[in-house]
Design an enzyme around this catalytic site. Structure first.
Site, PDB file in Angstrom:
ATOM      1  N   ARG A   1       0.823  -1.227   0.000  1.00 49.05           N
ATOM      2  CA  ARG A   1       0.000   0.000   0.000  1.00 49.05           C
ATOM      3  C   ARG A   1       0.852   1.271   0.000  1.00 49.05           C
ATOM      4  O   ARG A   1       0.490   2.281   0.607  1.00 49.05           O
ATOM      5  CB  ARG A   1      -0.964   0.034   1.186  1.00 49.05           C
ATOM      6  CG  ARG A   1      -1.845  -1.177   1.360  1.00 49.05           C
ATOM      7  CD  ARG A   1      -2.794  -1.396   0.188  1.00 49.05           C
ATOM      8  NE  ARG A   1      -3.805  -2.362   0.534  1.00 49.05           N
ATOM      9  CZ  ARG A   1      -3.721  -3.674   0.276  1.00 49.05           C
ATOM     10  NH1 ARG A   1      -2.672  -4.169  -0.337  1.00 49.05           N
ATOM     11  NH2 ARG A   1      -4.710  -4.478   0.618  1.00 49.05           N
TER      12      ARG A   1
ATOM     13  N   CYS B   1     -10.663  -1.198   3.162  1.00 47.96           N
ATOM     14  CA  CYS B   1     -10.096  -1.196   4.517  1.00 47.96           C
ATOM     15  C   CYS B   1      -9.639   0.210   4.888  1.00 47.96           C
ATOM     16  O   CYS B   1      -9.116   0.954   4.059  1.00 47.96           O
ATOM     17  CB  CYS B   1      -8.903  -2.154   4.597  1.00 47.96           C
ATOM     18  SG  CYS B   1      -9.403  -3.879   4.616  1.00 47.96           S
TER      19      CYS B   1
HETATM   20  N1  EPU Z   1     -10.779 -10.968  11.014  1.00 43.37           N
HETATM   21  C1  EPU Z   1     -11.539 -10.998  12.150  1.00 43.37           C
HETATM   22  N2  EPU Z   1     -12.560 -10.099  12.264  1.00 43.37           N
HETATM   23  C2  EPU Z   1     -12.844  -9.186  11.298  1.00 43.37           C
HETATM   24  C3  EPU Z   1     -12.039  -9.161  10.139  1.00 43.37           C
HETATM   25  C4  EPU Z   1     -11.012 -10.062  10.017  1.00 43.37           C
HETATM   26  O1  EPU Z   1     -11.304 -11.804  13.046  1.00 43.37           O
HETATM   27  O2  EPU Z   1     -13.784  -8.409  11.470  1.00 43.37           O
HETATM   28  C5  EPU Z   1      -9.707 -11.972  10.875  1.00 43.37           C
HETATM   29  C6  EPU Z   1     -10.032 -12.967   9.755  1.00 43.37           C
HETATM   30  O3  EPU Z   1     -10.817 -14.034  10.237  1.00 43.37           O
HETATM   31  C7  EPU Z   1      -8.652 -13.400   9.306  1.00 43.37           C
HETATM   32  C8  EPU Z   1      -7.792 -12.156   9.568  1.00 43.37           C
HETATM   33  O4  EPU Z   1      -8.508 -11.332  10.487  1.00 43.37           O
HETATM   34  O5  EPU Z   1      -8.199 -14.451  10.099  1.00 43.37           O
HETATM   35  C9  EPU Z   1      -7.470 -11.385   8.285  1.00 43.37           C
HETATM   36  O6  EPU Z   1      -8.701 -10.970   7.687  1.00 43.37           O
HETATM   37  P1  EPU Z   1      -8.910 -10.954   6.094  1.00 43.37           P
HETATM   38  O7  EPU Z   1      -8.541 -12.288   5.518  1.00 43.37           O
HETATM   39  O8  EPU Z   1     -10.244 -10.411   5.827  1.00 43.37           O
HETATM   40  O9  EPU Z   1      -7.790  -9.997   5.562  1.00 43.37           O
HETATM   41  P2  EPU Z   1      -7.397  -8.551   6.009  1.00 43.37           P
HETATM   42  O10 EPU Z   1      -5.969  -8.604   6.396  1.00 43.37           O
HETATM   43  O11 EPU Z   1      -8.352  -7.960   6.962  1.00 43.37           O
HETATM   44  C10 EPU Z   1      -6.492  -7.830   3.669  1.00 43.37           C
HETATM   45  C11 EPU Z   1      -6.517  -6.551   2.897  1.00 43.37           C
HETATM   46  C12 EPU Z   1      -7.763  -6.485   2.054  1.00 43.37           C
HETATM   47  C13 EPU Z   1      -7.823  -7.688   1.121  1.00 43.37           C
HETATM   48  C14 EPU Z   1      -7.797  -8.975   1.969  1.00 43.37           C
HETATM   49  C15 EPU Z   1      -7.723 -10.216   1.131  1.00 43.37           C
HETATM   50  C16 EPU Z   1      -5.394  -4.826   4.198  1.00 43.37           C
HETATM   51  C17 EPU Z   1      -5.556  -3.686   5.129  1.00 43.37           C
HETATM   52  N3  EPU Z   1      -6.529  -5.435   3.829  1.00 43.37           N
HETATM   53  O12 EPU Z   1      -7.558  -7.768   4.607  1.00 43.37           O
HETATM   54  O13 EPU Z   1      -7.656  -5.330   1.252  1.00 43.37           O
HETATM   55  O14 EPU Z   1      -9.009  -7.652   0.341  1.00 43.37           O
HETATM   56  O15 EPU Z   1      -6.617  -8.956   2.810  1.00 43.37           O
HETATM   57  O16 EPU Z   1      -6.451 -10.313   0.535  1.00 43.37           O
HETATM   58  O17 EPU Z   1      -4.291  -5.126   3.768  1.00 43.37           O
HETATM   59  C18 EPU Z   1      -8.131  -3.012   1.206  1.00 43.37           C
HETATM   60  O18 EPU Z   1      -6.909  -2.859   1.173  1.00 43.37           O
HETATM   61  O19 EPU Z   1      -8.929  -2.040   1.153  1.00 43.37           O
HETATM   62  C19 EPU Z   1      -8.651  -4.350   1.329  1.00 43.37           C
HETATM   63  C20 EPU Z   1      -9.927  -4.602   1.489  1.00 43.37           C
END
Ligand code: EPU
Length: 222
Positions: free
Chosen positions: A97, A146
């Protein structure tokens, strides 16, 4: 050097493994168009809202893909120097990012080099990412994706969730019940509501985990 577009699509030109794309092109449409030409790599980006230029500026990424991996050249309007320049991949840095573009560089066009793959296989990848996204993110609601970057080795969404902050709100700005790193507009939220909510959540996380979350969103004129 001038990056030329092809005759078939007004904002995307395909030449072998290269896709030459206007910065104003819709990102999702670009991904599916490349797929139809058997060019893969961008599957994870389907569902990320916005333009190719926006994706470049922030090095948009999801599901193991980041756009910067495939960038070979970017044409920008360098406002400070009042000229159009073409930057090659070795002159650019794409990180999580974050990119090395100057703050006032205006994205104009990009040349991507994408690996070949049969269309049906690319389609399977797109479907898989779509399913994951639908099951974990509030796609039907207004959001800017996000809010915070993930700190190294941790998940901002998980932390906010663990603090029980899902559903917290300021005015109509609310922490999504589906994914805690998405803040949604459930009605007439103002930018100021969103900024207050961001500040409040950041402070709760700082108190609990000792980490100050960094915005993923770029805030203009706050
Ligand atoms: N989780 C929770 N509660 C929540 C959300 C997430 O416990 O409310 C846990 C999930 O169960 C999982 C972990 O946190 O074990 C990671 O969650 P997730 O797989 O949704 O990925 P993330 O790290 O929250 C990132 C990117 C997203 C991208 C997804 C999929 C960032 C800030 N976010 O989300 O990108 O779509 O991975 O690759 O890097 C964005 O940048 O705007 C975005 C949506």
């Amino acid at each position: 050097m001038v990056l030329q577009l092809g005759p078939c699509h007004p904002d995307v030109g395909i030449e072998g493994n290269f896709a030459i794309v206007d910065a104003a092109a819709d990102l999702g449409r670009t991904v599916t168009l490349c797929a139809k030409h058997h060019l893969s790599g961008l599957e994870g980006l389907v569902g990320v809202p916005g333009t190719v230029g926006g994706a470049l500026r922030m090095n948009a990424g999801a599901y193991g893909t980041q756009i910067g991996t495939y960038v070979r050249e970017v044409q920008v309007c360098r406002a400070a120097e009042r000229k159009i320049v073409t930057l090659t991949a070795d002159q650019l840095c794409f990180e999580y990012r974050h990119t090395s573009f100057a703050p006032d560089d205006m994205m104009l066009r990009v040349k991507l080099e994408l690996p070949s793959k049969p269309y049906p296989e690319i389609l399977d990848g797109i479907r898989l990412c779509n399913e994951k996204r639908r099951s974990s993110q509030p796609l039907g609601q207004k959001s800017a994706g996000c809010i915070f970057k993930n700190p190294p080795g941790a998940s901002a969404g998980r932390w906010i969730d663990e603090l029980g902050l899902k559903g917290s709100s300021v005015g109509d700005a609310r922490v999504s019940e589906r994914h805690a790193n998405f803040f949604v507009n459930v009605g007439q939220a103002r930018a100021s509501d969103m900024l207050k909510l961001i500040a409040a959540v950041r402070e709760r996380v700082r108190q609990a985990f000792g980490v100050t979350l960094e915005n993923e969103e770029v805030v203009w004129n706050a």
